[in-house]
Design an enzyme around this catalytic site. Sequence first.
Site, PDB file in Angstrom:
ATOM      1  N   HIS A 305     -42.321  -0.862  16.933  1.00 30.33           N
ATOM      2  CA  HIS A 305     -41.217  -0.327  16.130  1.00 30.33           C
ATOM      3  C   HIS A 305     -41.786   0.458  14.957  1.00 30.33           C
ATOM      4  CE1 HIS A 305     -37.460  -0.116  13.894  1.00 30.33           C
ATOM      5  NE2 HIS A 305     -36.873  -0.418  15.042  1.00 30.33           N
ATOM      6  N   ASP A 362     -34.823  -4.170  22.046  1.00 26.53           N
ATOM      7  CA  ASP A 362     -34.538  -3.794  23.450  1.00 26.53           C
ATOM      8  C   ASP A 362     -35.207  -4.707  24.462  1.00 26.53           C
ATOM      9  OD1 ASP A 362     -34.738  -0.653  22.060  1.00 26.53           O
ATOM     10  OD2 ASP A 362     -32.951  -1.413  23.069  1.00 26.53           O
TER      11      ASP A 362
HETATM   12  C1  SDX Z   1     -35.254   1.345  19.060  1.00 27.85           C
HETATM   13  O1  SDX Z   1     -35.778   3.358  14.558  1.00 27.85           O
HETATM   14  C2  SDX Z   1     -35.080   2.360  14.943  1.00 27.85           C
HETATM   15  O2  SDX Z   1     -34.594   1.586  14.123  1.00 27.85           O
HETATM   16  C3  SDX Z   1     -34.856   2.233  16.427  1.00 27.85           C
HETATM   17  C4  SDX Z   1     -34.074   1.014  16.890  1.00 27.85           C
HETATM   18  C5  SDX Z   1     -32.648   1.041  16.413  1.00 27.85           C
HETATM   19  O3  SDX Z   1     -32.047  -0.032  16.334  1.00 27.85           O
HETATM   20  O4  SDX Z   1     -32.104   2.159  16.212  1.00 27.85           O
HETATM   21  O5  SDX Z   1     -34.706  -0.158  16.403  1.00 27.85           O
HETATM   22  C6  SDX Z   1     -33.988   0.939  18.399  1.00 27.85           C
HETATM   23  O6  SDX Z   1     -35.407   2.501  19.367  1.00 27.85           O
HETATM   24  C7  SDX Z   1     -36.351   0.319  19.241  1.00 27.85           C
HETATM   25  C8  SDX Z   1     -37.658   0.946  19.841  1.00 27.85           C
HETATM   26  C9  SDX Z   1     -37.459   1.035  21.358  1.00 27.85           C
HETATM   27  N1  SDX Z   1     -38.578   1.798  21.937  1.00 27.85           N
HETATM   28  C10 SDX Z   1     -39.472   1.213  22.747  1.00 27.85           C
HETATM   29  O7  SDX Z   1     -39.522   0.001  22.963  1.00 27.85           O
HETATM   30  C11 SDX Z   1     -40.421   2.191  23.412  1.00 27.85           C
HETATM   31  C12 SDX Z   1     -41.862   1.677  23.290  1.00 27.85           C
HETATM   32  N2  SDX Z   1     -42.219   1.721  21.869  1.00 27.85           N
HETATM   33  C13 SDX Z   1     -42.922   2.927  21.421  1.00 27.85           C
HETATM   34  O8  SDX Z   1     -42.583   4.107  22.049  1.00 27.85           O
HETATM   35  C14 SDX Z   1     -43.117   2.954  19.911  1.00 27.85           C
HETATM   36  O9  SDX Z   1     -43.528   1.705  19.530  1.00 27.85           O
HETATM   37  C15 SDX Z   1     -41.968   3.387  19.023  1.00 27.85           C
HETATM   38  C16 SDX Z   1     -41.389   4.677  19.427  1.00 27.85           C
HETATM   39  C17 SDX Z   1     -40.915   2.344  19.014  1.00 27.85           C
HETATM   40  C18 SDX Z   1     -42.535   3.519  17.591  1.00 27.85           C
HETATM   41  O10 SDX Z   1     -43.367   4.583  17.626  1.00 27.85           O
HETATM   42  P1  SDX Z   1     -44.178   5.048  16.294  1.00 27.85           P
HETATM   43  O11 SDX Z   1     -43.768   4.305  15.100  1.00 27.85           O
HETATM   44  O12 SDX Z   1     -44.116   6.534  16.255  1.00 27.85           O
HETATM   45  O13 SDX Z   1     -45.609   4.525  16.594  1.00 27.85           O
HETATM   46  P2  SDX Z   1     -46.651   5.275  17.474  1.00 27.85           P
HETATM   47  O14 SDX Z   1     -45.996   5.816  18.699  1.00 27.85           O
HETATM   48  O15 SDX Z   1     -47.395   6.228  16.589  1.00 27.85           O
HETATM   49  O16 SDX Z   1     -47.592   4.060  17.918  1.00 27.85           O
HETATM   50  C19 SDX Z   1     -48.571   3.552  17.017  1.00 27.85           C
HETATM   51  C20 SDX Z   1     -49.701   3.095  17.904  1.00 27.85           C
HETATM   52  C21 SDX Z   1     -50.172   4.185  18.871  1.00 27.85           C
HETATM   53  O17 SDX Z   1     -51.527   3.956  19.145  1.00 27.85           O
HETATM   54  P3  SDX Z   1     -52.602   4.877  18.312  1.00 27.85           P
HETATM   55  O18 SDX Z   1     -52.202   6.328  18.590  1.00 27.85           O
HETATM   56  O19 SDX Z   1     -52.424   4.496  16.868  1.00 27.85           O
HETATM   57  O20 SDX Z   1     -53.919   4.494  18.904  1.00 27.85           O
HETATM   58  O21 SDX Z   1     -49.261   2.004  18.727  1.00 27.85           O
HETATM   59  C22 SDX Z   1     -49.309   2.384  20.104  1.00 27.85           C
HETATM   60  C23 SDX Z   1     -49.411   3.905  20.151  1.00 27.85           C
HETATM   61  O22 SDX Z   1     -50.145   4.307  21.303  1.00 27.85           O
HETATM   62  N3  SDX Z   1     -48.057   1.933  20.683  1.00 27.85           N
HETATM   63  C24 SDX Z   1     -47.951   1.313  21.856  1.00 27.85           C
HETATM   64  C25 SDX Z   1     -46.581   1.012  21.987  1.00 27.85           C
HETATM   65  N4  SDX Z   1     -45.922   1.447  20.915  1.00 27.85           N
HETATM   66  C26 SDX Z   1     -46.830   2.029  20.112  1.00 27.85           C
HETATM   67  N5  SDX Z   1     -48.878   1.001  22.792  1.00 27.85           N
HETATM   68  C27 SDX Z   1     -48.384   0.353  23.888  1.00 27.85           C
HETATM   69  N6  SDX Z   1     -47.090   0.020  24.096  1.00 27.85           N
HETATM   70  C28 SDX Z   1     -46.171   0.328  23.159  1.00 27.85           C
HETATM   71  N7  SDX Z   1     -44.908  -0.008  23.338  1.00 27.85           N
END
Ligand code: SDX
Length: 426
Positions: A305, A362
Amino acid sequence: MAADKAVLKVGDKEIELPVLKGSAGQDVIDVRALGSIGYFTFDPGFMATGSCESEITFIDGAKGVLLHRGFSIEELARDADYLEVCYMLLHGNAPSSAEYADFKGTITRHTMVNESVNKFFQGFRPDAHPMAMLCGTVGAMSSFYHDDLDVSDQSMRLRSAYRLVAKMPTLVAMCYKYNIGQPFVYPRNDLSYAENFLNMMFSVPAEDYKVSPAVARAVDRIFTLHADHEQNASTSTVRLAGSSGANPYACIAAGVASLWGPAHGGANEACLNMLEEIGSVDKIPEYIAKAKDKSDPFRLMGFGHRVYKNYDPRATVMRESCHEVLQELKVDDPLLDVAMELERIALEDDYFKSKKLFPNVDFYSGIILKAIGIPTNMFTCIFALARTVGWISHWHEMLSQPGQKIGRPRQLYTGETQKPYTPIEK
Ligand code: SDX
């Protein structure tokens, strides 16, 4: 209110910027004067940008705190129903019993949609994704409520908000019925908000349908857990669309579009698909390795998140509900075993701990929705149904604020600098 000052020195220029303090959470540096020394801020993805002032929802990502109008999500999920939460998001205070009864009566009497809406569905392929249909039909609602709508009028804004809260369950259920080729079911005023939604989803003309109180309670709680979440992507989309004075139904359609993405609300559908792809506990290590592999685009859906960096308080409540619903319905879903083991492994894994990745809202919702009999491709529609009150509350708050301006970000331009154009032979 200005609490302190930040001094920015850049080149031979220096500027003092006010630091504003809210009632909780981070202070903000007011950079509105930055243009006067010829600079913009630069923050793609808005990792450190406050886009507005709001009193609706507060999140503390480090402590896993989520408050709606000051009330914790844990207490609201336990002691309030979704319509109470809708009232407080829209009006700022928890309703009295009389206010609740009046609000519930108004919402109940606005659940029908114009009969012409049925015709919009005829244009969709029968196998159209429900979110595609929802995006189209919510936007189409603007054609029924536009001519006499003045968004600067608070009472008209609230009337739009009530209509949207009331009609979203009807539209979402219509998307489902169209997909499965069953007749649309009209709303019933003798049922609660959640019961009415379940009846529109699952009843058929051929026989009576009895709504399970346990399922209705679970659905109502899922709505509450998804009602609002500060300035997330879809809420920010609705605010930006609404800042131009656009029709609120069209703005909510924009919110539906943004929520659909798998990085946002589409994660609940993607998460269940992922759990089904993993299939069994012994396959989990293989997927954990894929999630860590930088060359592999695979991510653990339902994990991570932008704001919560310890745990998502909604996931905790959702997990409890998951066990209750599965127990109540006597459903023994092996996916729950996969989900629990995946959560356990991920929470112990150094990679996930270092990246602060843990189940978000989720992760468990899909398992409950599946147990209730809602198909995976309907999950994000349920999220959109529940989030509509959050979207429209932020829209209403934004338009209520004095001096409200159209949102118009700037950029760091890295394209071609001016060069002469050579006309072509035509
Ligand atoms: C919702 O904003 C909100 O409040 C949203 C929400 C709401 O109520 O409205 O809470 C609802 O959207 C919840 C999130 C649902 N999405 C997912 O579950 C999809 C999987 N999660 C990711 O796509 C990600 O964690 C996000 C989009 C939720 C957050 O992305 P960020 O903050 O932009 O973080 P990032 O993508 O830059 O990740 C940081 C690091 C990265 O690695 P590095 O580049 O630093 O090496 O963490 C890794 C990412 O590769 N990473 C993951 C991961 N999520 C982040 N690695 C593996 N699996 C994951 N799920």
